[in-house]
Structure formats: C-alpha cells, structure tokens
Design a protein around this motif. Structure first.
Motif, short mmCIF file in Angstrom:
data_model
loop_
_atom_site.label_atom_id
_atom_site.label_comp_id
_atom_site.label_asym_id
_atom_site.label_seq_id
_atom_site.Cartn_x
_atom_site.Cartn_y
_atom_site.Cartn_z
N GLU A 21 0.83 -1.21 0.00
CA GLU A 21 0.00 0.00 0.00
C GLU A 21 0.87 1.26 0.00
N ASP A 46 -7.91 1.31 0.29
CA ASP A 46 -7.22 0.05 0.55
C ASP A 46 -6.38 -0.35 -0.65
N ASN A 47 -5.73 -1.49 -0.54
CA ASN A 47 -4.82 -1.96 -1.57
C ASN A 47 -5.49 -2.07 -2.94
N ASN A 48 -6.69 -2.62 -3.00
CA ASN A 48 -7.37 -2.81 -4.28
C ASN A 48 -7.73 -1.48 -4.94
N ASN A 49 -8.19 -0.51 -4.14
CA ASN A 49 -8.54 0.79 -4.71
C ASN A 49 -7.30 1.52 -5.21
N LYS A 109 -4.53 0.18 -6.23
CA LYS A 109 -4.08 -0.52 -7.43
C LYS A 109 -4.89 -0.08 -8.64
N ALA A 110 -6.20 0.06 -8.47
CA ALA A 110 -7.07 0.48 -9.57
C ALA A 110 -6.75 1.90 -10.01
#
Length: 232
Positions: free
Chosen positions: A130, A156-159, A161-162
């Motif tokens: 992150e 968070d990590n997924n957001n 990354k996006a």
C-alpha cells in the motif's frame, strides 16, 4: 544455455545471501575471526550498516568512474523502439552501484523526453504494497499537478491498485522500482502496470538473481549484471 543461465543466477543468489547474513551479524555486534574476514567480503564496518541508496541519488556524474558504457547500454535498451512493455533489471550484490547507475539513466534528457510519465520508488526487503502504490500515485499526480482522488488517504490496496493502473493507461510511462528483494514483491506490483503497447518501461534494481530472471522470462526485457570495477 538456459540451464547455465539459471545456475549462474542461483549462485549469485547464494553469494548475495551470504554477504547479507554477514552484514546483519556485524550490525548486531558479532566479531568475525581473521579467517572469516578473509572469506566474506563487503561486511559492514563496525558501527552498523548504512544504507547508501540516498547518497547514490545525489552523486554527480562527473564524479563517477566506469559508468559510461553500462549507462549507454541501459539507455539503448530503454529506447530500443519496441512497443511492448519491457522490464529492465540491474542485478548484483549490495554496494556495486545499481541505484547510482539506474538514476543516471532515469535522469538522462533523452530518456525523459521519450516518456510522458515518470516515477521512482524504493521497494526494500520489508515492503508494504500500500505504501508503494501510495508513493507512486502521489508522484504521478504531482507531476501533472492533478489533485489526488477523493478519500485517497483511506483507500485500501485494491482501490490504490485500480487508481494507479487507470492513471498509467493514459500515457507512455517509465517507472523505477529500486531494491526489489523477492518475486512476491514484483508480482504484487506488476498487476497494476498496464501494457498498452506504447513502449513503456520499468527499470528495477535487485540483489536477487531469481527476481531478475523471472521478469526477464515474462516481459521480453533485459538483464544487466553489475560487476565490481577492475583494479585498473
């Protein structure tokens, strides 16, 4: 030839790990015997280990020795005209000047002109994915003076990354990932690096041969093996 190349990378891994163990022992106060000192080179001096990557970013090119040929080789690879996303790895034990070399390539005017987007991040052995995504996004948005996304601090990590992947979709980019220690770290980062066939490049430094060879097989990229300077 493939088997020999892999064996060479594995041997380099072993050498690197031995040296790192020696450095950690020294930083914790372990005293090496005369025979051990003769067997293990590049052990940290008394007083603990000192990370010189920050110093490497400040060195003037006129003060450097033996950098011209490797720098030109890397620039030629970066600007080779291939439209595919390519990963260029500089691999070698600590202290050989990997970060210094990559920095001089990254700062080269011709390289700067060929890419719309630029960012540099240090990964390190105890990486936090992150923090890596956050650091890259902040640099990229600052470069074009764009405001950070709403609620960026709580993503968070997924957001994250996006956001990073969407941003990089828009341009031809060059990114530096300095000091990668594991294939796991690379796998976590590469998922956010789009390949739009516009000639983007990722430059990496690593002490670990297996990290370099993995991306070499995946990305049709290049590996430059750093060696110590000759006595001359």
């Amino acid at each position: 030839m493939k088997a020999r190349r892999q064996i060479a990378f594995d041997i380099q891994d072993i050498k690197t790990r031995v040296i790192d163990i020696a450095e950690r022992h020294q930083s914790h106060g372990y005293k090496f015997s005369t025979s051990e000192q003769g067997s293990i080179s590049n052990v940290a001096n008394n007083g603990g280990c000192y990370d010189r990557r920050g110093d490497a970013l400040l060195l003037e090119e006129a003060d450097l020795v033996g950098i011209d040929k490797p720098k030109q080789q890397l620039i030629d690879w970066v600007l080779d005209g291939d439209s595919r996303l390519k990963v260029i790895s500089v691999v070698g034990m600590g202290g050989l000047g990997k970060t210094t070399l990559i920095k001089k390539v990254y700062d080269d005017l011709e390289v700067k002109r060929q890419f719309q987007t630029h960012a540099w991040i240090t990964v390190s052995q105890s990486f936090n994915i992150e923090e890596i995504f956050t650091g890259l996004i902040q640099q990229l948005f600052d470069e074009i003076r764009r405001c950070l996304p709403h609620r960026f601090e709580t993503m968070d990590n997924n957001n994250l990354k996006a956001v990073l992947k969407e941003f990089l979709q828009e341009s031809r980019y060059v990114l530096v990932l300095d000091d990668i220690w594991s294939v796991e770290a690379w796998d976590a980062i590469k998922i956010a690096l789009p390949n739009r066939n516009c000639g983007s490049r990722v430059l990496r430094t690593t002490r670990i041969g297996n990290v370099a060879s993995t991306s070499y097989r995946e990305s049709h990229g290049y590996i430059y093996g750093m060696k110590a300077l000759s006595p001359k």
